[in-house]
Structure formats: structure tokens, C-alpha cells
Design a protein around this motif. Structure first.
Motif, PDB file in Angstrom:
ATOM      1  N   GLU A 182      67.022  19.230  -5.415  1.00  0.00           N
ATOM      2  CA  GLU A 182      66.349  17.944  -5.245  1.00  0.00           C
ATOM      3  C   GLU A 182      64.828  17.971  -5.140  1.00  0.00           C
ATOM      4  O   GLU A 182      64.186  16.961  -5.383  1.00  0.00           O
ATOM      5  CB  GLU A 182      66.911  17.252  -3.999  1.00  0.00           C
ATOM      6  CG  GLU A 182      68.390  16.967  -4.077  1.00  0.00           C
ATOM      7  CD  GLU A 182      68.912  16.306  -2.813  1.00  0.00           C
ATOM      8  OE1 GLU A 182      68.191  15.459  -2.236  1.00  0.00           O
ATOM      9  OE2 GLU A 182      70.043  16.636  -2.400  1.00  0.00           O
ATOM     10  N   SER A 183      64.263  19.085  -4.764  1.00  0.00           N
ATOM     11  CA  SER A 183      62.816  19.115  -4.550  1.00  0.00           C
ATOM     12  C   SER A 183      62.059  19.176  -5.868  1.00  0.00           C
ATOM     13  O   SER A 183      62.428  19.930  -6.768  1.00  0.00           O
ATOM     14  CB  SER A 183      62.431  20.341  -3.711  1.00  0.00           C
ATOM     15  OG  SER A 183      61.027  20.512  -3.720  1.00  0.00           O
ATOM     16  N   PRO A 184      60.980  18.420  -5.995  1.00  0.00           N
ATOM     17  CA  PRO A 184      60.158  18.523  -7.201  1.00  0.00           C
ATOM     18  C   PRO A 184      59.471  19.895  -7.305  1.00  0.00           C
ATOM     19  O   PRO A 184      59.058  20.295  -8.388  1.00  0.00           O
ATOM     20  CB  PRO A 184      59.129  17.402  -7.043  1.00  0.00           C
ATOM     21  CG  PRO A 184      59.102  17.094  -5.591  1.00  0.00           C
ATOM     22  CD  PRO A 184      60.467  17.424  -5.052  1.00  0.00           C
ATOM     23  N   PHE A 185      59.367  20.617  -6.194  1.00  0.00           N
ATOM     24  CA  PHE A 185      58.705  21.922  -6.175  1.00  0.00           C
ATOM     25  C   PHE A 185      59.671  23.071  -6.475  1.00  0.00           C
ATOM     26  O   PHE A 185      59.240  24.168  -6.797  1.00  0.00           O
ATOM     27  CB  PHE A 185      58.042  22.155  -4.816  1.00  0.00           C
ATOM     28  CG  PHE A 185      57.168  21.013  -4.389  1.00  0.00           C
ATOM     29  CD1 PHE A 185      55.957  20.752  -5.035  1.00  0.00           C
ATOM     30  CD2 PHE A 185      57.553  20.167  -3.357  1.00  0.00           C
ATOM     31  CE1 PHE A 185      55.156  19.682  -4.652  1.00  0.00           C
ATOM     32  CE2 PHE A 185      56.758  19.102  -2.969  1.00  0.00           C
ATOM     33  CZ  PHE A 185      55.563  18.862  -3.614  1.00  0.00           C
ATOM     34  N   LYS A 186      60.972  22.830  -6.297  1.00  0.00           N
ATOM     35  CA  LYS A 186      62.040  23.797  -6.541  1.00  0.00           C
ATOM     36  C   LYS A 186      61.999  25.023  -5.623  1.00  0.00           C
ATOM     37  O   LYS A 186      62.792  25.929  -5.759  1.00  0.00           O
ATOM     38  CB  LYS A 186      62.069  24.260  -8.014  1.00  0.00           C
ATOM     39  CG  LYS A 186      62.270  23.130  -8.990  1.00  0.00           C
ATOM     40  CD  LYS A 186      63.581  22.404  -8.731  1.00  0.00           C
ATOM     41  CE  LYS A 186      63.797  21.254  -9.701  1.00  0.00           C
ATOM     42  NZ  LYS A 186      64.774  20.304  -9.207  1.00  0.00           N
ATOM     43  N   LYS A 187      61.048  25.039  -4.718  1.00  0.00           N
ATOM     44  CA  LYS A 187      60.935  26.101  -3.714  1.00  0.00           C
ATOM     45  C   LYS A 187      60.564  25.435  -2.394  1.00  0.00           C
ATOM     46  O   LYS A 187      59.982  24.346  -2.384  1.00  0.00           O
ATOM     47  CB  LYS A 187      59.851  27.106  -4.094  1.00  0.00           C
ATOM     48  CG  LYS A 187      60.179  27.963  -5.294  1.00  0.00           C
ATOM     49  CD  LYS A 187      59.086  28.985  -5.510  1.00  0.00           C
ATOM     50  CE  LYS A 187      59.453  29.935  -6.616  1.00  0.00           C
ATOM     51  NZ  LYS A 187      58.430  30.956  -6.808  1.00  0.00           N
ATOM     52  N   PRO A 188      60.839  26.108  -1.263  1.00  0.00           N
ATOM     53  CA  PRO A 188      60.454  25.544   0.032  1.00  0.00           C
ATOM     54  C   PRO A 188      58.940  25.351   0.136  1.00  0.00           C
ATOM     55  O   PRO A 188      58.167  26.117  -0.454  1.00  0.00           O
ATOM     56  CB  PRO A 188      60.933  26.594   1.035  1.00  0.00           C
ATOM     57  CG  PRO A 188      61.969  27.380   0.313  1.00  0.00           C
ATOM     58  CD  PRO A 188      61.564  27.375  -1.132  1.00  0.00           C
ATOM     59  N   ILE A 189      58.552  24.338   0.886  1.00  0.00           N
ATOM     60  CA  ILE A 189      57.135  24.156   1.212  1.00  0.00           C
ATOM     61  C   ILE A 189      56.967  24.317   2.720  1.00  0.00           C
ATOM     62  O   ILE A 189      57.860  24.009   3.502  1.00  0.00           O
ATOM     63  CB  ILE A 189      56.585  22.795   0.736  1.00  0.00           C
ATOM     64  CG1 ILE A 189      57.305  21.623   1.394  1.00  0.00           C
ATOM     65  CG2 ILE A 189      56.629  22.691  -0.780  1.00  0.00           C
ATOM     66  CD1 ILE A 189      56.650  20.272   1.134  1.00  0.00           C
ATOM     67  N   ALA A 190      55.804  24.815   3.085  1.00  0.00           N
ATOM     68  CA  ALA A 190      55.485  25.001   4.503  1.00  0.00           C
ATOM     69  C   ALA A 190      55.171  23.648   5.139  1.00  0.00           C
ATOM     70  O   ALA A 190      54.714  22.721   4.467  1.00  0.00           O
ATOM     71  CB  ALA A 190      54.291  25.934   4.654  1.00  0.00           C
ATOM     72  N   HIS A 191      55.410  23.548   6.425  1.00  0.00           N
ATOM     73  CA  HIS A 191      54.996  22.379   7.190  1.00  0.00           C
ATOM     74  C   HIS A 191      53.466  22.273   7.122  1.00  0.00           C
ATOM     75  O   HIS A 191      52.772  23.286   7.213  1.00  0.00           O
ATOM     76  CB  HIS A 191      55.382  22.531   8.663  1.00  0.00           C
ATOM     77  CG  HIS A 191      56.830  22.815   8.910  1.00  0.00           C
ATOM     78  ND1 HIS A 191      57.413  24.037   8.616  1.00  0.00           N
ATOM     79  CD2 HIS A 191      57.804  22.054   9.450  1.00  0.00           C
ATOM     80  CE1 HIS A 191      58.687  23.997   8.962  1.00  0.00           C
ATOM     81  NE2 HIS A 191      58.959  22.806   9.461  1.00  0.00           N
ATOM     82  N   GLY A 192      52.958  21.050   7.002  1.00  0.00           N
ATOM     83  CA  GLY A 192      51.507  20.880   7.030  1.00  0.00           C
ATOM     84  C   GLY A 192      50.907  21.443   8.302  1.00  0.00           C
ATOM     85  O   GLY A 192      49.850  22.085   8.277  1.00  0.00           O
ATOM     86  N   PHE A 193      51.592  21.241   9.411  1.00  0.00           N
ATOM     87  CA  PHE A 193      51.056  21.722  10.688  1.00  0.00           C
ATOM     88  C   PHE A 193      51.078  23.239  10.802  1.00  0.00           C
ATOM     89  O   PHE A 193      50.370  23.807  11.626  1.00  0.00           O
ATOM     90  CB  PHE A 193      51.785  21.070  11.868  1.00  0.00           C
ATOM     91  CG  PHE A 193      51.399  19.631  12.055  1.00  0.00           C
ATOM     92  CD1 PHE A 193      50.074  19.245  12.139  1.00  0.00           C
ATOM     93  CD2 PHE A 193      52.368  18.653  12.137  1.00  0.00           C
ATOM     94  CE1 PHE A 193      49.714  17.915  12.298  1.00  0.00           C
ATOM     95  CE2 PHE A 193      52.017  17.318  12.294  1.00  0.00           C
ATOM     96  CZ  PHE A 193      50.691  16.947  12.373  1.00  0.00           C
TER      97      PHE A 193
END
Length: 157
Positions: free
Chosen positions: A56-67
Motif C-alpha cells: 500500500e505505501s507509495p514508497f514501497k519501503k518503511p519510512i522513519a518517523h519525522g520525530f
């Protein structure tokens, strides 16, 4: 790695308005993202659900929390700035925080910063405003831009 090394606060204050050396690269791993999720109880699927991210993610990989990017500022600055008379430093706050680009897992980050403001804070302290931009290797937009405010206290022995 190049560092700003000052003997004391008087020497440090002469660097107000100056750009600091560029920081070393830090790799944001899935282990870091998972640990941050555990610490903050923020388990949004974009960070930790690898199966759903793939689908489902447009990035296809995990993204880090902004914080997570923000929380790295303390370490990144401590790696760049050494004040030999420093007794301790404390986070004071943040101004004008933005997250212009997501940090994809296994990205490398480094800090670009300058000392925007240095003000007295109590008899043996300083309040410092750091202009910070966290670069993502190979990406035009930064992961995070912020004014980071900290307190530093000098050992006056």
C-alpha cells in the motif's frame, strides 16, 4: 570528521552566526525505526508493517518517523561541537520545524547547521539556537529543517 572545538563558552560565543562543519553520515535502519516506535508507542503501519508497506505505501519501503529525525539533532550536534568546559547540555525546545521529505529505511542522513543565536542563561549557562537542516543522501529536499534550542552549562571549577 571536522569538529568545532572550543575551550570555554567565551570562545564558543565567537562562533555565533557561523556555519558548523558538515556532520558525518548516520544510517537510519529498520531496527532504529522499530526502537523509536517502541519508545513512542507510534506503530503507524508506514513505519513498521513490512507486508502492508509493500502493498500500500507509495514508497514501497518503511519510512522513519519525522520525530526520529528531530531526535537525532542532539547527537549530531554533540558530534560536531565540543566545548571543553561543558558540564552538561539540555534540550530546550524547537522552532519552525518542518519535514520536507520522508526518510526511507536505510537512508543516510547528515547535519548541516549553524549557530543562529547565543544568549546568557543563568550565571553559568547559555541558551543556543541552532539552525539545522538534515540532508538525505541523494535527495534534493532535506528530511527535516528546524531551529533547535538547547541549554549548555559550564563547569566553572
Amino acid at each position: 570528521m571536522e569538529q568545532l572545538i572550543c575551550k570555554n563558552f567565551e570562545e564558543f560565543k565567537t562562533h555565533k552566526g557561523k556555519t558548523l562543519p558538515i556532520g558525518e553520515w548516520v544510517t537510519v535502519t529498520q531496527e532504529m525505526i522499530n526502537s523509536f516506535a517502541d519508545a513512542t508507542q507510534d506503530y503507524q503501519w508506514l513505519h513498521v508493517d513490512l507486508e502492508r508497506i509493500e502493498k500500500e505505501s507509495p514508497f514501497k519501503k518503511p519510512i522513519a518517523h519525522g520525530f526520529l529525525s528531530i531526535s537525532l539533532l542532539s547527537k549530531m550536534l554533540m558530534d560536531l561541537v565540543i566545548v571543553e568546559s561543558l558540564e552538561m547540555g539540555v534540550n530546550y525546545g524547537l522552532n519552525k520545524v518542518r519535514f520536507p521529505h520522508p526518510v526511507i529505511v536505510d537512508s543516510r542522513l547528515r547535519l548541516h547547521s549553524s549557530i543562529a543565536e547565543v544568549e546568557p542563561y543563568t550565571k553559568k549557562g547559555l541558551k543556543i539556537t541552532w539552525d539545522c537542516s538534515v540532508e538525505i543522501e541523494g535527495v534534493r529536499k532535506p528530511a527535516c529543517v528546524a531551529e533547535f534550542v538547547s541549554l549548555m552549562f559550564e563547569n566553572q571549577e
